[in-house]
Design a protein around this motif. Structure first.
Motif, PDB file in Angstrom:
ATOM      1  N   ASN A   1      -7.957   6.359 -11.936  1.00 17.51           N
ATOM      2  CA  ASN A   1      -8.941   5.363 -11.507  1.00 17.51           C
ATOM      3  C   ASN A   1      -8.482   3.950 -11.857  1.00 17.51           C
ATOM      4  OD1 ASN A   1     -10.629   7.318 -10.445  1.00 17.51           O
ATOM      5  ND2 ASN A   1     -11.793   7.560 -12.351  1.00 17.51           N
ATOM      6  N   LEU A   2      -7.965   3.834 -13.060  1.00 19.87           N
ATOM      7  CA  LEU A   2      -7.441   2.539 -13.489  1.00 19.87           C
ATOM      8  C   LEU A   2      -6.289   2.095 -12.590  1.00 19.87           C
ATOM      9  CD1 LEU A   2      -7.520   0.243 -15.557  1.00 19.87           C
ATOM     10  CD2 LEU A   2      -5.954   1.567 -16.990  1.00 19.87           C
ATOM     11  N   LEU A   3      -5.456   3.079 -12.251  1.00 19.33           N
ATOM     12  CA  LEU A   3      -4.330   2.763 -11.367  1.00 19.33           C
ATOM     13  C   LEU A   3      -4.836   2.345  -9.982  1.00 19.33           C
ATOM     14  CD1 LEU A   3      -1.261   2.716 -10.946  1.00 19.33           C
ATOM     15  CD2 LEU A   3      -1.385   5.124 -10.301  1.00 19.33           C
ATOM     16  N   ALA A   4      -5.891   3.038  -9.490  1.00 16.16           N
ATOM     17  CA  ALA A   4      -6.448   2.698  -8.184  1.00 16.16           C
ATOM     18  C   ALA A   4      -7.046   1.294  -8.195  1.00 16.16           C
ATOM     19  CB  ALA A   4      -7.500   3.726  -7.774  1.00 16.16           C
ATOM     20  N   GLN A   5      -7.756   0.958  -9.291  1.00 21.78           N
ATOM     21  CA  GLN A   5      -8.311  -0.388  -9.386  1.00 21.78           C
ATOM     22  C   GLN A   5      -7.204  -1.442  -9.420  1.00 21.78           C
ATOM     23  OE1 GLN A   5     -10.841  -0.328 -12.840  1.00 21.78           O
ATOM     24  NE2 GLN A   5     -12.295   1.133 -11.953  1.00 21.78           N
ATOM     25  N   SER A   6      -6.189  -1.104 -10.180  1.00 18.53           N
ATOM     26  CA  SER A   6      -5.047  -2.034 -10.244  1.00 18.53           C
ATOM     27  C   SER A   6      -4.397  -2.188  -8.876  1.00 18.53           C
ATOM     28  CB  SER A   6      -4.027  -1.535 -11.268  1.00 18.53           C
ATOM     29  OG  SER A   6      -4.622  -1.419 -12.556  1.00 18.53           O
ATOM     30  N   ALA A   7      -4.292  -1.048  -8.150  1.00 16.49           N
ATOM     31  CA  ALA A   7      -3.696  -1.104  -6.806  1.00 16.49           C
ATOM     32  C   ALA A   7      -4.540  -1.941  -5.865  1.00 16.49           C
ATOM     33  CB  ALA A   7      -3.518   0.313  -6.261  1.00 16.49           C
ATOM     34  N   LEU A   8      -5.875  -1.784  -5.976  1.00 21.67           N
ATOM     35  CA  LEU A   8      -6.766  -2.573  -5.120  1.00 21.67           C
ATOM     36  C   LEU A   8      -6.619  -4.055  -5.415  1.00 21.67           C
ATOM     37  CD1 LEU A   8      -8.980  -2.636  -3.003  1.00 21.67           C
ATOM     38  CD2 LEU A   8     -10.654  -2.356  -4.845  1.00 21.67           C
TER      39      LEU A   8
ATOM     40  N   LEU B   1       0.829  -1.206   0.000  1.00 20.40           N
ATOM     41  CA  LEU B   1       0.000   0.000   0.000  1.00 20.40           C
ATOM     42  C   LEU B   1       0.863   1.255   0.000  1.00 20.40           C
ATOM     43  CD1 LEU B   1      -2.841   1.189   0.124  1.00 20.40           C
ATOM     44  CD2 LEU B   1      -2.702   1.070   2.617  1.00 20.40           C
ATOM     45  N   ILE B   2       1.896   1.252   0.823  1.00 24.45           N
ATOM     46  CA  ILE B   2       2.790   2.422   0.865  1.00 24.45           C
ATOM     47  C   ILE B   2       3.506   2.588  -0.466  1.00 24.45           C
ATOM     48  CG2 ILE B   2       4.869   3.324   1.965  1.00 24.45           C
ATOM     49  CD1 ILE B   2       3.919   1.988   4.559  1.00 24.45           C
ATOM     50  N   ALA B   3       3.967   1.445  -1.016  1.00 23.91           N
ATOM     51  CA  ALA B   3       4.663   1.529  -2.309  1.00 23.91           C
ATOM     52  C   ALA B   3       3.726   2.043  -3.394  1.00 23.91           C
ATOM     53  CB  ALA B   3       5.215   0.148  -2.681  1.00 23.91           C
ATOM     54  N   ILE B   4       2.496   1.523  -3.434  1.00 18.43           N
ATOM     55  CA  ILE B   4       1.536   1.978  -4.452  1.00 18.43           C
ATOM     56  C   ILE B   4       1.186   3.442  -4.243  1.00 18.43           C
ATOM     57  CG2 ILE B   4      -0.844   1.686  -5.235  1.00 18.43           C
ATOM     58  CD1 ILE B   4      -0.525  -1.284  -4.842  1.00 18.43           C
TER      59      ILE B   4
ATOM     60  N   PHE C   1       3.068   5.825  -2.947  1.00 18.80           N
ATOM     61  CA  PHE C   1       4.160   6.662  -3.463  1.00 18.80           C
ATOM     62  C   PHE C   1       4.185   6.638  -4.991  1.00 18.80           C
ATOM     63  CE2 PHE C   1       6.012   6.315   0.827  1.00 18.80           C
ATOM     64  CZ  PHE C   1       6.334   7.652   1.039  1.00 18.80           C
ATOM     65  N   ILE C   2       4.013   5.458  -5.547  1.00 16.41           N
ATOM     66  CA  ILE C   2       4.028   5.353  -7.016  1.00 16.41           C
ATOM     67  C   ILE C   2       2.864   6.126  -7.625  1.00 16.41           C
ATOM     68  CG2 ILE C   2       3.736   3.722  -8.919  1.00 16.41           C
ATOM     69  CD1 ILE C   2       5.254   1.667  -7.205  1.00 16.41           C
ATOM     70  N   SER C   3       1.677   6.014  -6.981  1.00 17.64           N
ATOM     71  CA  SER C   3       0.496   6.696  -7.518  1.00 17.64           C
ATOM     72  C   SER C   3       0.672   8.203  -7.502  1.00 17.64           C
ATOM     73  CB  SER C   3      -0.741   6.302  -6.706  1.00 17.64           C
ATOM     74  OG  SER C   3      -0.977   4.920  -6.812  1.00 17.64           O
ATOM     75  N   VAL C   4       1.175   8.716  -6.401  1.00 18.24           N
ATOM     76  CA  VAL C   4       1.377  10.178  -6.318  1.00 18.24           C
ATOM     77  C   VAL C   4       2.366  10.640  -7.367  1.00 18.24           C
ATOM     78  CG1 VAL C   4       2.265  12.022  -4.854  1.00 18.24           C
ATOM     79  CG2 VAL C   4       0.745  10.294  -3.889  1.00 18.24           C
ATOM     80  N   TYR C   5       3.482   9.902  -7.440  1.00 23.15           N
ATOM     81  CA  TYR C   5       4.503  10.297  -8.424  1.00 23.15           C
ATOM     82  C   TYR C   5       3.983  10.134  -9.841  1.00 23.15           C
ATOM     83  CZ  TYR C   5       8.905  10.263 -10.996  1.00 23.15           C
ATOM     84  OH  TYR C   5       9.903  10.543 -11.891  1.00 23.15           O
ATOM     85  N   PHE C   6       3.300   9.023 -10.113  1.00 21.46           N
ATOM     86  CA  PHE C   6       2.782   8.774 -11.458  1.00 21.46           C
ATOM     87  C   PHE C   6       1.701   9.780 -11.842  1.00 21.46           C
ATOM     88  CE2 PHE C   6      -0.087   6.572 -14.405  1.00 21.46           C
ATOM     89  CZ  PHE C   6       0.806   6.201 -15.396  1.00 21.46           C
ATOM     90  N   ASN C   7       0.842  10.113 -10.873  1.00 20.57           N
ATOM     91  CA  ASN C   7      -0.237  11.062 -11.143  1.00 20.57           C
ATOM     92  C   ASN C   7       0.317  12.430 -11.526  1.00 20.57           C
ATOM     93  OD1 ASN C   7      -2.904  11.994 -11.292  1.00 20.57           O
ATOM     94  ND2 ASN C   7      -2.814  12.748  -9.190  1.00 20.57           N
ATOM     95  N   GLU C   8       1.320  12.854 -10.732  1.00 20.99           N
ATOM     96  CA  GLU C   8       1.925  14.152 -11.039  1.00 20.99           C
ATOM     97  C   GLU C   8       2.593  14.145 -12.406  1.00 20.99           C
ATOM     98  OE1 GLU C   8       4.538  15.106  -7.892  1.00 20.99           O
ATOM     99  OE2 GLU C   8       2.945  15.549  -6.434  1.00 20.99           O
ATOM    100  N   LYS C   9       3.367  13.096 -12.647  1.00 28.13           N
ATOM    101  CA  LYS C   9       4.064  13.024 -13.928  1.00 28.13           C
ATOM    102  C   LYS C   9       3.086  12.861 -15.091  1.00 28.13           C
ATOM    103  CE  LYS C   9       8.256  13.463 -12.478  1.00 28.13           C
ATOM    104  NZ  LYS C   9       9.076  14.634 -12.883  1.00 28.13           N
TER     105      LYS C   9
END
Length: 600
Positions: free
Chosen positions: A175-182, A23-26, A28-36
């Motif tokens: 959203n797709l990333l969140a579903q994938s993370a879930l 969860l922590i890794a996702i 961090f990745i989500s925040v960084y990926f979202n910004e980029k």
């Protein structure tokens, strides 16, 4: 120890750790990926709009300053070519700032533009920025100068592009990333549970094994699931179980040995804690102190050993290593020696005390009897020796010349000498008995006939006023005895009865069978024996009436010798008496069989 709940188990904790890490890794990745991603979408979109604006500026550079309606239509046609859903507005202005072409806002054509971006572009400076309209939607505004053939500024292009689609695309990707993370979290949780089982299963087995070991069972082994650290731990645990089993076997063996030693010790053992309270007592100590182990555990040792009230526990610790306690009462004599041994820990403090109880009653009684024996022998020898010395001195001083006194004095000396010889012979005989230096010559005899002959002999030597009454069976009673020793026993008992019988008294001799024994009794009608002295008449040198016994020539050893002889024949001897009504001596012997004989 109850079963650990799932949510408290290490099994659940491992899975939670895996999920949290993912969860922590996702996150961090989500925040960084979202910004980029948003940054990249915006950059691409802005570049696309700016390229279109530059293309429009190049296409309109030759027509922006023409005043014919045909040219204006041409510019509008160029603008229509750039019509797209995301383009909100396009203004093309000439060098004077007049709007010569527009998209979606024809009412402003021909008017002068007041837009600061347009003014900047007319001055040769391109500007762009992102704004938010009153509906909250973001849009991109961009202006750039239109240059002519001589690179002079002939006009400007101003474009507004809606960025809603850009952010919608970014949201869709998020959203797709969140579903994938879930999905990843769920799969990670399942994998965490599965992986954690590979770790917790050996640990759970070790826990079960530890619980079994706590109950004393060392036979089970932990299953080894691999050669990793957990497997090495399982191997070490199994080795520990084996070593504990060996140590427990050794300890149990030592405990059994100690229990056996304590149980069969002839001495009592009592152990206490540092406060002096009893924590251990063997069977012999229970028997000696006449207490029950269950009732005295936790009781003070001072109370059990009946120390005085002013004797404290510190006095016991600091006192002598050994003491003698006299616990005798009115019913029995009991003397005990107590040896103390203090238990120290390795670092020095006292941890308790061990008391070893020795029953020295018999030893003390034997010592007392020895002292009394020495005193009695000395007294018995001193009396005749003193008498002899007195008479010999009298003879030496002239009585030897007196024909009447000299024979009497010599007779007294002879009687005293014979008395000392009898005393010494009796002592030698008792000494041989004590040392077992004699052998009995057993022969089968008719005890009734032997007893009759002994009585006949006393009939001839007794005083005339003493009557002997015989109550003997009319059958032969055969038994194996040493005839000489048994005759001596009868002589000692009958002679005592004759000595202590009064004038005109009767001595009754009886013999009968009871069970598998012959019982013999010899009764007199003397003064009797007090009840408290009755048990002592078989002791050496014991006399009820000492003065009369010496006067009659007794040594005080006759009944003692009789007792030793009867016991050597596997019989018993005792006395019954009532003061003033005579005494009866009983003894028993084993017998073989009975034969019918003629009447006696």
């Amino acid at each position: 120890m109850g079963k650990v709940g799932f949510f408290k188990s290490i099994h659940f904790k491992f899975a939670i750790i895996y999920v949290l890490l993912i969860l922590i890794a996702i996150q961090f990745i989500s925040v960084y990926f979202n910004e980029k991603l948003e940054e990249q979408f915006q950059t691409n979109y802005i570049s696309s709009v700016m390229d279109r604006a530059e293309l429009l500026a190049d296409s309109a550079s030759g027509q922006v300053n023409s005043k014919s309606d045909e040219e204006e239509n041409t510019i509008n046609d160029l603008i229509e070519n750039f019509r797209q859903d995301e383009i909100r507005q396009i203004h093309v202005v000439n060098s004077l700032g007049q709007i010569v072409g527009t998209l979606n806002d024809e009412s402003v054509e021909g008017s002068r533009s007041t837009n600061t971006f347009v003014n900047s572009a007319l001055n040769g400076v391109s500007e762009n920025n992102i704004f938010i309209d009153k509906d909250g939607d973001r849009f991109f505004a961009y202006s750039l100068p239109i240059k002519g053939e001589t690179n002079s500024i002939v006009g400007a292009v101003y474009i507004q592009a809606d960025m809603k689609q850009v952010f919608e695309q970014a949201d869709q990707v998020n959203n797709l990333l969140a579903q994938s993370a879930l999905i990843a979290l769920v799969l990670t949780g399942l994998l965490g549970i599965i992986i954690s089982r590979t770790i917790t299963r050996p640990i759970s087995d070790m826990r079960k094994q530890a619980l079994v070991m706590a109950r004393g069972d060392f036979t089970r082994k932990v299953k080894v699931y691999g050669e990793d650290e957990i497997g090495q731990l399982a191997l070490a645990f199994n080795d520990l179980t084996r070593r504990l089993q060996e140590a427990n076997s050794i300890t149990e063996g030592e405990r059994r040995k100690l229990t056996s030693v304590l149980a069969y010790m002839t001495d009592g053992v009592i152990a206490t804690d540092r406060e002096g309270m009893i924590i251990l007592m063997n069977d012999r100590a229970e028997e000696m102190m006449s207490v029950s182990r269950e009732t005295v555990l936790g009781t003070s040792l001072n109370q059990i050993l009946q120390f005085s009230e002013d004797k404290t526990w510190d006095d016991v610790y600091n006192g002598p290593d050994s003491m003698i306690l006299d616990l005798s009462d009115d019913h029995q004599t009991f003397i005990m020696r107590v040896n103390f041994s203090i238990i120290h820990k390795e670092d020095g403090p006292i941890n308790g005390l061990i008391a070893v109880l020795h029953d020295i009653t018999e030893q003390e009684q034997l010592e007392q009897e020895r002292r009394e024996f020495v005193v009695n022998v000395s007294h018995e020898l001193r009396t005749p020796l003193t008498t002899m010395r007195s008479y010999l001195e009298a003879l030496q001083e002239g009585a030897l010349q007196d024909p009447e006194i000299a024979p009497r004095f010599l007779g007294v000396a002879q009687n005293e000498t014979e008395r000392m010889i009898r005393l010494v012979n009796d002592l030698l005989q008792l000494s041989k008995m004590d040392k077992k230096e004699y052998q009995l010559q057993f022969t089968e005899v008719d005890f009734v006939e032997m007893f009759d002959h002994v009585l006949d002999r006393f009939e001839m030597s007794k005083r005339e006023n003493i009557e002997i009454v015989r109550q003997l069976p009319r059958v032969a009673i055969y038994t194996k005895v040493d005839q000489d020793k048994m005759t001596q026993v009868l002589d000692n008992i009958i002679s005592n009865a004759i000595k202590y019988s009064p004038e005109g008294g009767t001595i009754t001799a009886r013999c009968w069978t009871i069970g598998k024994k012959i019982r013999i009794s010899i009764s007199d009608q003397g003064v009797g024996i007090p009840k408290n002295n009755l048990s002592k008449i078989f002791d050496r040198f014991y006399r009820v009436d000492k003065a009369r016994s010496r006067e009659l020539g007794g040594t005080g050893l006759g009944l003692a010798i009789a007792k030793e002889m009867i016991h050597a024949h596997h019989g018993d001897i005792w006395a019954e008496s009532k003061w003033g009504h005579g005494t009866t001596i009983y003894f028993t012997l084993p017998y073989k069989r009975i034969r019918e004989v003629g009447d006696k």
